[in-house]
Design an enzyme around this catalytic site. Structure first.
Site, PDB file in Angstrom:
ATOM      1  N   ASP A 270       0.855  -1.351  -0.105  1.00  8.34           N
ATOM      2  CA  ASP A 270      -0.162   0.070  -0.157  1.00  8.34           C
ATOM      3  C   ASP A 270       0.731   1.297   0.135  1.00  8.34           C
ATOM      4  OD1 ASP A 270      -2.022   1.928   0.226  1.00  8.34           O
ATOM      5  OD2 ASP A 270      -2.790   1.090   2.340  1.00  8.34           O
ATOM      6  N   GLY A 312      -4.895   3.638  -8.178  1.00  7.05           N
ATOM      7  CA  GLY A 312      -4.868   3.966  -9.554  1.00  7.05           C
ATOM      8  C   GLY A 312      -4.204   5.029 -10.257  1.00  7.05           C
ATOM      9  N   ASP A 335     -10.077   5.008  -1.459  1.00 12.92           N
ATOM     10  CA  ASP A 335     -10.915   3.899  -0.650  1.00 12.92           C
ATOM     11  C   ASP A 335     -12.524   3.985  -0.844  1.00 12.92           C
ATOM     12  OD1 ASP A 335      -8.344   3.570   0.323  1.00 12.92           O
ATOM     13  OD2 ASP A 335      -8.898   3.805   2.267  1.00 12.92           O
TER      14      ASP A 335
END
Ligand code: GLA
Length: 537
Positions: A270, A312, A335
């Site tokens: 992440d 993205g 999110d």
């Protein structure tokens, strides 16, 4: 087009408020009446309705055995392979598996295939499941080779949307047990993923140590593997995660080895604090940290699905699956939240991305926001209405999206259970052709038709109503590339609706969806030109 009267809307609103934390799955009942055009006094929610009926969502409770899950599974020769047969049906079930590739063995008592495939190649494995009510048989191809993971979208559970950073070993174990007890594991949900919040400090030699809520990661991995479930972990390419825990920056190799030693099968990487390192967002800078972790994963002796999470940036879907990155799924957006605005804005934007998804690499529109959620606060029911949840699941299955649950599985209500366990919806998501749906028609009134071809030649079609009123949605053969008379099956209701020619139309509630499968061409004969709502008798 039929309008829902304002008074009806008021009832729905008051009903939702009144039911508060209990959720409002009873809406399925009044909605069916609304589909018939009535706004009778009986539409009012009644205190007597405790456990509602779900006319539009068939249950997955047939006593006969059914072999769920994908028909193709990949592994790397020489690496640990664990596969729990996902079979539903009345217990006791017995299993038989034939033609396993050398290196794998089957434990008939647990229904789990384990081992390490010795050589590259595809093997058709025949699975039979039996009980007193009957037998089911399926052929599953096990593909052994390099980079053969996630041949269908990963399915499972992730801790973030319910526990946030308050996650613990105990909660992960409870989720795994609930996956079994609710029947979700038997439907194919098998990854159990710890998201942010497991990390402690690094030891003086740099080894990452879990925090006090995770006393023994290896034991946790063993616990999951004993159940035939798979273990997911989380880290960040930056010095810190989004939750301000320690990330893997400059420690990727050691961290990847550590995860492998714990038995990790899935890694979510992440972006978060990497923003501070890659100040210039060139394509190279965006790709670099993901290539570093890819190389680190390749140096381990373990298969780990690689989940790229960077919302993205740089149109990640255009490069995430190139060999130097080797992503198996990539988040396409920020999110998700449990609001209609969030789910619809994220889900319906995926048509141009469809071409980038396929076996081994999937667009990830984020986790399912149904059930009891909390992001670390005490869990409360999703704020999505039942129709919005049906749209969410319908769209994610059509998009070939990973099906990652994010709710408290120990508190699954009947509506949510039906929503998540419909085997025909799951089979669409897991279809081995792996072609994601595209939008085939959209009208100014907010109605849309999406479709994806399936491996058996049939077409899965979603009829969506993004508008605020009940509306008829029409799927036209001309938009779907079809001709002639065709059998139509309602997937949520799990029943054949009839044969149709040129169009199939259904009445769809506001923010709702219908999901149908249109079959091969039938010999000419009686066919309806237009359908009434599938929810009508
Ligand atoms: C980001 C991700 C989420 C979750 C959190 C954890 O926001 O997009 O899915 O992993 O970080 O901090």
């Amino acid at each position: 087009m039929r309008k829902v009267l304002p008074v009806k809307k008021l009832f729905l609103l008051l009903g939702s408020l009144w039911l508060g934390v209990g959720g409002a799955p009873w809406l399925a009942e009044p909605r069916a009446k609304a589909a018939l055009g009535g706004v009778a006094a009986t539409d009012r929610p009644s205190r007597a309705i405790v456990e509602p009926s779900y006319p539009d969502l068939a249950a997955n409770d047939e006593p006969t055995p059914r072999i769920n899950g994908p028909r193709v599974i990949g592994t790397t020769p020489g690496r640990e392979f664990i596969y729990r047969l996902p079979v539903t049906g009345a217990p006791p079930l017995t299993y038989a598996v034939t033609n396993l590739p050398p290196g794998l063995s089957f434990d008939a008592a647990t229904g789990i295939i384990r081992g390490r495939v010795e050589r590259e190649g595809a093997t058709p494995v025949v699975i039979t499941a039996r009980n007193r009510q009957g037998a089911a048989r399926a052929t599953i191809r096990i593909i052994a080779g390099k980079r053969q993971l996630a041949l269908t979208p990963p399915m499972g559970w992730n801790s973030w949307n319910v526990w946030g950073t308050a996650v613990s070993d105990e909660k992960i174990r409870a989720a795994a047990e609930a996956l079994e007890q609710t029947g979700l594991a038997a439907c194919g949900y098998r990854y159990v993923c710890i998201d942010d919040g497991w990390q402690g400090r690094r030891a003086p030699d740099g080894t990452m140590q879990p925090n006090e809520r995770f006393p023994d990661m290896k034991a946790l991995g063993d616990f999951l593997h004993a159940k035939g479930l798979l273990f997911g972990a989380y880290t960040s390419p930056g010095p810190f995660t989004c939750g301000r825990y320690i990330g893997s920056w400059r420690r990727e190799e050691a961290d990847a080895q550590l995860y492998a030693s714990w038995g990790v099968d899935y890694l979510k990487h992440d972006w978060c604090s990497y923003d501070g390192i890659a100040r210039l967002k060139t394509l190279e800078a965006l790709q670099q940290p993901y290539a570093v972790m890819r190389a680190a994963l390749d140096k381990t002796d373990r298969d780990m699905v690689y989940a790229i999470c960077q919302y993205g940036l740089g149109e990640v879907w255009t490069w995430a699956r190139k060999p130097a990155i080797g992503g198996n799924l990539w988040r396409t957006t920020g999110d998700i939240e449990d609001t209609w605005a969030s789910v619809s804005e994220i889900g319906f934007r995926h048509s141009p991305l469809a071409a980038f998804a396929g076996p081994g690499g999937w667009n990830d529109p984020d986790m399912l926001v149904v059930g009891a959620l909390g992001w670390g606060e005490p869990p409360r029911p999703t704020r999505l209405t039942p129709d919005e949840q049906i749209t969410h699941m319908t769209l994610w299955a059509l998009l070939a999206a990973p099906l990652m649950l994010g709710c408290d599985l120990t508190r699954l209500n009947e509506f949510t259970r039906r929503l998540l366990t419909n085997p025909e919806v799951i089979a669409i998501d897991q279809d081995e052709l792996g072609v994601a749906a595209t939008r085939r028609d959209a009208a100014a009134d907010g109605t849309e038709v999406w479709a994806r071809p399936l491996a058996d030649g049939r077409l899965a079609v979603g009829l969506f109503n993004r508008g605020e009123d009940m509306q008829t949605v029409t799927a036209k053969w001309s938009d779907l590339g079809l001709t002639g008379r065709r059998a139509v099956r309602d997937v949520w209701q799990r029943r054949d609706v009839g044969a149709f020619d040129q169009v199939f139309a259904a009445l769809v509630p506001p923010h709702g969806a219908r999901l149908v499968i249109i079959g091969g061409r039938l010999p000419s004969g009686p066919a309806r030109r237009k359908a009434a709502s599938p929810s009508q008798p």
